[in-house]
Design an enzyme around this catalytic site. Structure first.
Site, PDB file in Angstrom:
ATOM      1  N   ARG A   1      21.078  76.016 -62.399  1.00  0.00           N
ATOM      2  CA  ARG A   1      20.299  76.091 -61.155  1.00  0.00           C
ATOM      3  C   ARG A   1      21.172  75.844 -59.930  1.00  0.00           C
ATOM      4  O   ARG A   1      20.707  75.968 -58.791  1.00  0.00           O
ATOM      5  CB  ARG A   1      19.159  75.046 -61.166  1.00  0.00           C
TER       6      ARG A   1
ATOM      7  N   TYR B   1      21.614  78.071 -56.774  1.00  0.00           N
ATOM      8  CA  TYR B   1      20.527  77.990 -55.788  1.00  0.00           C
ATOM      9  C   TYR B   1      20.554  76.635 -55.078  1.00  0.00           C
ATOM     10  O   TYR B   1      20.631  76.564 -53.848  1.00  0.00           O
ATOM     11  CB  TYR B   1      19.208  78.214 -56.512  1.00  0.00           C
TER      12      TYR B   1
ATOM     13  N   GLY C   1      23.804  76.040 -53.175  1.00  0.00           N
ATOM     14  CA  GLY C   1      23.867  77.013 -52.078  1.00  0.00           C
ATOM     15  C   GLY C   1      22.984  76.564 -50.922  1.00  0.00           C
ATOM     16  O   GLY C   1      23.384  76.583 -49.754  1.00  0.00           O
TER      17      GLY C   1
ATOM     18  N   VAL D   1       3.138  80.167 -61.403  1.00  0.00           N
ATOM     19  CA  VAL D   1       1.794  80.586 -61.002  1.00  0.00           C
ATOM     20  C   VAL D   1       1.582  82.074 -61.311  1.00  0.00           C
ATOM     21  O   VAL D   1       0.574  82.457 -61.923  1.00  0.00           O
ATOM     22  CB  VAL D   1       1.537  80.288 -59.500  1.00  0.00           C
ATOM     23  N   SER D   2       2.562  82.909 -60.934  1.00  0.00           N
ATOM     24  CA  SER D   2       2.398  84.340 -61.204  1.00  0.00           C
ATOM     25  C   SER D   2       2.414  84.618 -62.713  1.00  0.00           C
ATOM     26  O   SER D   2       1.623  85.420 -63.218  1.00  0.00           O
ATOM     27  CB  SER D   2       3.476  85.157 -60.478  1.00  0.00           C
TER      28      SER D   2
ATOM     29  N   PRO E   1      13.434  70.341 -63.318  1.00  0.00           N
ATOM     30  CA  PRO E   1      13.034  69.024 -62.800  1.00  0.00           C
ATOM     31  C   PRO E   1      11.771  68.493 -63.491  1.00  0.00           C
ATOM     32  O   PRO E   1      10.832  69.250 -63.733  1.00  0.00           O
ATOM     33  CB  PRO E   1      12.781  69.295 -61.317  1.00  0.00           C
TER      34      PRO E   1
HETATM   35  P1  NAD Z   1      11.269  86.214 -52.393  1.00  0.00           P
HETATM   36  O1  NAD Z   1      12.264  86.446 -53.475  1.00  0.00           O
HETATM   37  O2  NAD Z   1       9.946  86.848 -52.506  1.00  0.00           O
HETATM   38  O3  NAD Z   1      11.877  86.598 -50.979  1.00  0.00           O
HETATM   39  C1  NAD Z   1      13.235  86.564 -50.674  1.00  0.00           C
HETATM   40  C2  NAD Z   1      13.561  87.789 -49.842  1.00  0.00           C
HETATM   41  O4  NAD Z   1      14.959  87.747 -49.475  1.00  0.00           O
HETATM   42  C3  NAD Z   1      13.358  89.086 -50.621  1.00  0.00           C
HETATM   43  O5  NAD Z   1      12.660  90.005 -49.835  1.00  0.00           O
HETATM   44  C4  NAD Z   1      14.778  89.556 -50.909  1.00  0.00           C
HETATM   45  O6  NAD Z   1      14.868  90.946 -51.069  1.00  0.00           O
HETATM   46  C5  NAD Z   1      15.516  89.031 -49.707  1.00  0.00           C
HETATM   47  N1  NAD Z   1      16.953  88.854 -49.914  1.00  0.00           N
HETATM   48  C6  NAD Z   1      17.565  88.256 -50.977  1.00  0.00           C
HETATM   49  N2  NAD Z   1      18.893  88.290 -50.808  1.00  0.00           N
HETATM   50  C7  NAD Z   1      19.124  88.912 -49.607  1.00  0.00           C
HETATM   51  C8  NAD Z   1      20.287  89.243 -48.907  1.00  0.00           C
HETATM   52  N3  NAD Z   1      21.524  88.938 -49.360  1.00  0.00           N
HETATM   53  N4  NAD Z   1      20.169  89.884 -47.723  1.00  0.00           N
HETATM   54  C9  NAD Z   1      18.932  90.204 -47.233  1.00  0.00           C
HETATM   55  N5  NAD Z   1      17.799  89.920 -47.872  1.00  0.00           N
HETATM   56  C10 NAD Z   1      17.899  89.272 -49.061  1.00  0.00           C
HETATM   57  O7  NAD Z   1      11.124  84.628 -52.274  1.00  0.00           O
HETATM   58  P2  NAD Z   1      10.144  83.753 -51.388  1.00  0.00           P
HETATM   59  O8  NAD Z   1       9.332  82.939 -52.302  1.00  0.00           O
HETATM   60  O9  NAD Z   1       9.475  84.585 -50.372  1.00  0.00           O
HETATM   61  O10 NAD Z   1      11.179  82.769 -50.684  1.00  0.00           O
HETATM   62  C11 NAD Z   1      11.603  82.950 -49.350  1.00  0.00           C
HETATM   63  C12 NAD Z   1      12.531  81.813 -48.956  1.00  0.00           C
HETATM   64  O11 NAD Z   1      11.846  80.572 -49.065  1.00  0.00           O
HETATM   65  C13 NAD Z   1      13.773  81.708 -49.812  1.00  0.00           C
HETATM   66  O12 NAD Z   1      14.875  81.366 -48.993  1.00  0.00           O
HETATM   67  C14 NAD Z   1      13.465  80.571 -50.758  1.00  0.00           C
HETATM   68  O13 NAD Z   1      14.633  79.898 -51.170  1.00  0.00           O
HETATM   69  C15 NAD Z   1      12.589  79.691 -49.881  1.00  0.00           C
HETATM   70  N6  NAD Z   1      11.696  78.878 -50.720  1.00  0.00           N
HETATM   71  C16 NAD Z   1      10.599  79.429 -51.326  1.00  0.00           C
HETATM   72  C17 NAD Z   1       9.798  78.641 -52.130  1.00  0.00           C
HETATM   73  C18 NAD Z   1       8.571  79.194 -52.806  1.00  0.00           C
HETATM   74  O14 NAD Z   1       7.926  78.451 -53.569  1.00  0.00           O
HETATM   75  N7  NAD Z   1       8.162  80.409 -52.578  1.00  0.00           N
HETATM   76  C19 NAD Z   1      10.124  77.289 -52.333  1.00  0.00           C
HETATM   77  C20 NAD Z   1      11.252  76.782 -51.716  1.00  0.00           C
HETATM   78  C21 NAD Z   1      12.033  77.576 -50.906  1.00  0.00           C
HETATM   79  N1  UDP Z   2       7.030  77.144 -66.346  1.00  0.00           N
HETATM   80  C1  UDP Z   2       6.302  77.269 -67.508  1.00  0.00           C
HETATM   81  N2  UDP Z   2       5.983  78.519 -67.944  1.00  0.00           N
HETATM   82  C2  UDP Z   2       6.320  79.646 -67.268  1.00  0.00           C
HETATM   83  C3  UDP Z   2       7.065  79.520 -66.067  1.00  0.00           C
HETATM   84  C4  UDP Z   2       7.423  78.246 -65.645  1.00  0.00           C
HETATM   85  O1  UDP Z   2       5.946  76.282 -68.150  1.00  0.00           O
HETATM   86  O2  UDP Z   2       5.972  80.754 -67.715  1.00  0.00           O
HETATM   87  C5  UDP Z   2       7.373  75.805 -65.853  1.00  0.00           C
HETATM   88  C6  UDP Z   2       8.849  75.589 -65.532  1.00  0.00           C
HETATM   89  O3  UDP Z   2       9.556  75.175 -66.680  1.00  0.00           O
HETATM   90  C7  UDP Z   2       8.786  74.508 -64.475  1.00  0.00           C
HETATM   91  C8  UDP Z   2       7.484  74.796 -63.735  1.00  0.00           C
HETATM   92  O4  UDP Z   2       6.710  75.621 -64.603  1.00  0.00           O
HETATM   93  O5  UDP Z   2       8.696  73.249 -65.072  1.00  0.00           O
HETATM   94  C9  UDP Z   2       7.668  75.511 -62.405  1.00  0.00           C
HETATM   95  O6  UDP Z   2       8.499  76.622 -62.633  1.00  0.00           O
HETATM   96  P1  UDP Z   2       8.832  77.707 -61.513  1.00  0.00           P
HETATM   97  O7  UDP Z   2       9.832  78.647 -62.108  1.00  0.00           O
HETATM   98  O8  UDP Z   2       7.596  78.268 -60.959  1.00  0.00           O
HETATM   99  O9  UDP Z   2       9.492  76.877 -60.309  1.00  0.00           O
HETATM  100  P2  UDP Z   2      10.533  75.688 -60.214  1.00  0.00           P
HETATM  101  O10 UDP Z   2       9.746  74.630 -59.553  1.00  0.00           O
HETATM  102  O11 UDP Z   2      10.999  75.253 -61.570  1.00  0.00           O
HETATM  103  O12 UDP Z   2      11.627  76.237 -59.379  1.00  0.00           O
END
Ligand code: NAD
Ligand code: UDP
Length: 332
Positions: free
Chosen positions: A151, A154, A157, A197-198, A283
């Site tokens: 991980r 990510y 980074g 969730v998805s 986690p």
């Molecule tokens: P997502 O994967 O749906 O969206 C990310 C977008 O960034 C995508 O459209 C992808 O094509 C684009 N992208 C990736 N690499 C790129 C690059 N090099 N140049 C230009 N575009 C690029 O994810 P998300 O859930 O919408 O997340 C958006 C942001 O929020 C991310 O930075 C993610 O780390 C942060 N975030 C999301 C969650 C969450 O639960 N959804 C949680 C924590 C942080």
């Molecule tokens: N998880 C799970 N089944 C799945 C996908 C995820 O049990 O089909 C668990 C995963 O191991 C983690 C939690 O659900 O403990 C959340 O996972 P997700 O990938 O959504 O996000 P994370 O918080 O781990 O980045």
């Protein structure tokens, strides 16, 4: 305090990187509704044109295919830097590109912000806390991340991006805002991106086995997308002295096994639960302390998990019935 309304009522030019993704597309929509000029920059790595196609007819909306690991020269007043794959399966698929997106992407967007003196917000993550020992997680906690694990591309980074943001702030007086986003869900999540969730909703709607990793006793706290986007906009509109980091998430904490039960119940599914191995460095517990967001933004989530899940299930169900899901993510 309530910063959901912009400091000035004037139209601003706003750049959203990752704007074709799940969160980015909702954010673009919200900013357009507020009357701003929105430039969506995306390389469609995990995002999709389907997510933003309803916005294409809006004269205030512009789409640019661009990879943020390369410099970008545009004029803008504000930058929301969201570009980065967010699901573990996607960010681990090409880990080197994931780090480049976080680190080179941050350098390029900070360089742009410096040149045009734009305000810039970073979509950071609860993953900066790693597998946290402090619970719930407060912003002052430095975290417990494995720098060489699967991980890390990510987590590290994003941690490095936060460092860059604060160094640009100290060295170049840039106006920065750092949001630590906790697990967020809702319509337009990628159906195959592997997030819990998805995955659970798709499996339940198809009456397929629900894949529970590990014992299912690990916890997460799930924030509905509308709440999260409101938090991002509120943070961007705070006065200059508020930089974050600020946790944005829903503090209601659930075991993943309980999430599976709720999804089965709400979908009326015939799915059974099957256990699969826990991914490495998964986690064990995650829950935001949102005191800082409450005090500094006047923000807190309003949508309960069951309420948000019903909306999200409705979205996936409709997409499945229309036969749309096969196309999501392939319109690159
Ligand atoms: P997502 O994967 O749906 O969206 C990310 C977008 O960034 C995508 O459209 C992808 O094509 C684009 N992208 C990736 N690499 C790129 C690059 N090099 N140049 C230009 N575009 C690029 O994810 P998300 O859930 O919408 O997340 C958006 C942001 O929020 C991310 O930075 C993610 O780390 C942060 N975030 C999301 C969650 C969450 O639960 N959804 C949680 C924590 C942080
Ligand atoms: N998880 C799970 N089944 C799945 C996908 C995820 O049990 O089909 C668990 C995963 O191991 C983690 C939690 O659900 O403990 C959340 O996972 P997700 O990938 O959504 O996000 P994370 O918080 O781990 O980045």
């Amino acid at each position: 305090m309530d910063y959901s309304t912009p400091l000035t009522a004037t139209r601003r030019r706003i750049l959203v990187t990752g704007g074709a993704g799940f969160l980015g597309s909702h954010l673009c929509e919200t900013l357009l509704r507020a009357g701003h000029d929105v430039l969506c920059v995306d390389n469609f790595y995990t995002g999709s044109k389907d997510n933003i196609s309803p916005l294409l007819g809006n004269p205030l909306f512009e789409l640019m295919r661009h990879d943020v690991t390369f410099p970008l020269y545009v004029e803008t007043d504000e930058i929301y830097n969201l570009a980065c794959p967010a699901s573990p399966i996607h960010y681990q698929n090409n880990p080197v590109q994931t780090i480049k997106t976080s680190v080179h992407g941050a350098i390029n967007m900070l360089g742009l912000a410096k040149r045009v003196r734009a305000r810039i917000l970073q979509a950071s993550t609860s993953e900066v806390y790693g597998d946290p020992i402090v619970h719930p997680q407060v912003e002052t906690y430095w975290g417990h991340a494995n720098p060489i694990g699967t991980r890390a591309c990510y987590d590290e980074g994003k941690r490095c991006a936060e460092t860059l943001f604060f160094d640009y702030h100290r060295q170049h007086q840039l106006q920065i805002k750092v949001a630590r986003i906790f697990n967020t869900y809702g319509p337009r999540m990628h159906p195959n991106d592997g997030r819990v969730v998805s995955n659970f909703i798709m499996q339940a709607l198809k009456n397929q086995p629900i894949t529970l990793y590990g014992t299912g006793q690990q916890t997460r706290s799930f924030c509905y997308v509308d709440d999260l986007v409101a938090g991002l906009v509120a943070l961007m509109n705070t006065p200059d002295d508020i930089t974050g980091p600020i946790n944005l998430g829903n503090p209601d904490e659930f075991a993943i096994a309980d999430l599976a039960k709720i999804v089965i119940e709400l979908t009326g599914s015939r799915s059974t639960v099957i256990f699969q191995p826990l991914p490495s460095d998964d986690p064990k517990q995650r829950c935001p302390d949102i005191t800082r967001a409450q005090q500094q933004l006047g923000w807190e989530p309003t949508i309960k998990l069951r309420q948000g899940l019903v909306k999200t299930i409705g979205y996936f169900d409709e997409q499945l019935k229309r036969g749309h899901l096969a196309a999501i993510g392939t319109a690159h």
